[in-house]
Scaffold this motif. Structure first.
Motif, mmCIF file in Angstrom:
data_model
loop_
_atom_site.group_PDB
_atom_site.id
_atom_site.type_symbol
_atom_site.label_atom_id
_atom_site.label_comp_id
_atom_site.label_asym_id
_atom_site.label_seq_id
_atom_site.Cartn_x
_atom_site.Cartn_y
_atom_site.Cartn_z
ATOM 1 N N ASP A 156 73.278 88.766 28.073
ATOM 2 C CA ASP A 156 73.475 87.718 27.069
ATOM 3 C C ASP A 156 74.942 87.712 26.635
ATOM 4 O O ASP A 156 75.670 88.687 26.837
ATOM 5 N N CYS A 157 75.320 86.651 25.972
ATOM 6 C CA CYS A 157 76.720 86.496 25.563
ATOM 7 C C CYS A 157 76.772 85.826 24.194
ATOM 8 O O CYS A 157 75.939 84.968 23.900
ATOM 9 N N THR A 158 77.724 86.235 23.376
ATOM 10 C CA THR A 158 78.058 85.403 22.219
ATOM 11 C C THR A 158 79.457 84.859 22.438
ATOM 12 O O THR A 158 80.302 85.493 23.076
ATOM 13 N N PHE A 159 79.685 83.675 21.914
ATOM 14 C CA PHE A 159 81.017 83.068 21.919
ATOM 15 C C PHE A 159 81.415 82.918 20.458
ATOM 16 O O PHE A 159 80.622 82.405 19.656
ATOM 17 N N HIS A 160 82.614 83.387 20.103
ATOM 18 C CA HIS A 160 83.054 83.157 18.721
ATOM 19 C C HIS A 160 84.476 82.634 18.656
ATOM 20 O O HIS A 160 85.335 83.006 19.453
ATOM 21 N N HIS A 161 84.683 81.762 17.689
ATOM 22 C CA HIS A 161 85.993 81.148 17.447
ATOM 23 C C HIS A 161 86.932 82.210 16.874
ATOM 24 O O HIS A 161 86.490 83.118 16.165
ATOM 25 N N SER A 162 88.232 82.078 17.161
ATOM 26 C CA SER A 162 89.183 83.133 16.760
ATOM 27 C C SER A 162 89.382 83.227 15.246
ATOM 28 O O SER A 162 89.993 84.179 14.768
ATOM 29 N N ARG A 163 88.871 82.246 14.502
ATOM 30 C CA ARG A 163 88.983 82.353 13.035
ATOM 31 C C ARG A 163 87.644 82.699 12.369
ATOM 32 O O ARG A 163 87.550 82.703 11.149
ATOM 33 N N THR A 164 86.626 82.955 13.146
ATOM 34 C CA THR A 164 85.317 83.293 12.565
ATOM 35 C C THR A 164 85.339 84.735 12.063
ATOM 36 O O THR A 164 85.723 85.653 12.799
ATOM 37 N N VAL A 165 84.924 84.952 10.834
ATOM 38 C CA VAL A 165 84.867 86.311 10.282
ATOM 39 C C VAL A 165 83.674 87.034 10.907
ATOM 40 O O VAL A 165 82.556 86.502 10.920
ATOM 41 N N HIS A 166 83.958 88.225 11.457
ATOM 42 C CA HIS A 166 82.891 88.969 12.134
ATOM 43 C C HIS A 166 83.121 90.468 12.054
ATOM 44 O O HIS A 166 84.210 90.930 11.701
ATOM 45 N N MET A 167 82.095 91.216 12.395
ATOM 46 C CA MET A 167 82.133 92.681 12.385
ATOM 47 C C MET A 167 81.060 93.159 13.375
ATOM 48 O O MET A 167 80.382 92.348 14.001
ATOM 49 N N ALA A 168 80.939 94.477 13.516
ATOM 50 C CA ALA A 168 79.809 95.016 14.295
ATOM 51 C C ALA A 168 79.336 96.287 13.609
ATOM 52 O O ALA A 168 80.102 96.956 12.901
ATOM 53 N N GLY A 169 78.062 96.621 13.839
ATOM 54 C CA GLY A 169 77.466 97.779 13.178
ATOM 55 C C GLY A 169 77.812 99.089 13.870
ATOM 56 O O GLY A 169 78.558 99.121 14.861
ATOM 57 N N THR A 170 77.268 100.159 13.345
ATOM 58 C CA THR A 170 77.442 101.481 13.946
ATOM 59 C C THR A 170 76.529 101.588 15.180
ATOM 60 O O THR A 170 75.576 100.818 15.315
ATOM 61 N N ASN A 171 76.848 102.554 16.030
ATOM 62 C CA ASN A 171 75.921 102.851 17.133
ATOM 63 C C ASN A 171 75.114 104.077 16.729
ATOM 64 O O ASN A 171 75.640 105.185 16.666
ATOM 65 N N GLU A 172 73.841 103.847 16.465
ATOM 66 C CA GLU A 172 72.968 104.957 16.040
ATOM 67 C C GLU A 172 72.085 105.425 17.188
ATOM 68 O O GLU A 172 71.125 106.163 16.966
ATOM 69 N N THR A 173 72.359 104.959 18.386
ATOM 70 C CA THR A 173 71.521 105.316 19.540
ATOM 71 C C THR A 173 72.252 106.324 20.430
ATOM 72 O O THR A 173 73.439 106.587 20.242
#
Ligand SMILES: O=C(O)CCC(=O)C(=O)O
Length: 261
Positions: A193-210
């Motif tokens: 799968d893929c996400t596409f995001h605009h360069s001004r979209t505010v984003h983050m990612a979670g921790t890896n708990e696996t």
């Protein structure tokens, strides 16, 4: 064996999805890669991550965010095929509504248990590219990325920065305190799968708990007529070689995409 017909191709994109990208600043497209492609790309990615020098992002007091192989498309023909994948790049062109070039690609790994979250940010200030109305990232999962493995979270609609607020590298909640109260969208991805995001979209990612590393390829595409615009904030300008400020980013390092397939 997964048939290619199961994958989502640019022709199958609904006008709704394009509209959603434009209004929300991101979109999730499932199955841009077949199971066979995932297997091939993951095997190559794992080898590159083993063999090559990696850049590392550490957050003081929190630990490692992730590490990555820069420009994997220059180190492996297989990764080059993924960074320039006709299905993915033609979807990117549909979303952007115009022809694109690749600006850069990074093979990302968020390590197993203990890798910390990717802080909230926007990408645009890091890119030495004039105009940011078009620049977008395709983030392709090469392993399953459920929430607990550190999938991406976006703030829908945040790519539209109010006049005068100046999309900057400042902490987005400092720059735009109202964003604290906007809904967030956390997007678990299956491998392929893929996400596409605009360069001004505010984003983050979670921790890896696996106990499985999160492996993905993040490739940035820009307007095919983009020009080089260095500013003090930009972190990728050292990588721009042989192009004068104001000149077109049109050398072989920045290939046109979406042309075949
Ligand atoms: O993979 C991540 O954790 C963050 C990726 C990101 O911020 C990006 O591709 O723009």
């Amino acid at each position: 064996m997964t048939k290619a017909t199961n994958t989502v191709t640019p022709e199958k994109l609904s006008p709704d999805l394009v509209e959603r990208y434009r209004s929300q600043g991101f979109v999730h497209v499932p199955r841009v890669l077949s199971a066979d492609e995932v297997r091939e790309f993951l095997a190559d990615a794992a080898e590159l991550l083993d063999l090559h020098e990696k850049a590392s992002w550490d957050e003081e007091g929190h630990g490692n965010v992730m590490d990555w192989v820069a420009a994997p498309e220059a180190k492996s023909a297989v990764m080059r095929r993924l960074a320039l994948h006709p299905g993915i790049t033609r979807i990117a062109e549909k979303l952007a509504g115009q022809p694109l070039r690749m600006f850069k690609s990074e093979l990302l790994r968020k390590r197993t248990i203990g890798a910390t979250r990717t802080p909230l940010h926007i990408d645009n200030p890091a890119f030495p590219i004039a105009g940011a109305d078009v620049t977008l990232t395709a983030w392709v999962a090469l392993v399953d990325v459920p929430t607990e493995r550190g999938c991406l979270t976006f703030i829908p609609g945040s790519h539209v920065w109010p006049e005068g607020s100046g999309a900057s590298s400042a902490e987005p909640f400092d720059a735009r305190p109202e964003l604290r109260w906007w809904p967030q969208a956390t997007i678990p991805l299956r491998a392929g799968d893929c996400t596409f995001h605009h360069s001004r979209t505010v984003h983050m990612a979670g921790t890896n708990e696996t106990d499985t590393a999160r492996i993905s390829l993040a490739t940035v595409y820009m307007d095919a007529t983009a020009t080089y615009h260095p500013t003090p904030e930009e972190t990728y300008q050292d990588e721009v070689v042989g192009i004068e400020p104001g000149g077109p980013l049109d050398t072989p390092r920045y290939p046109r995409v979406g042309l075949t397939g």
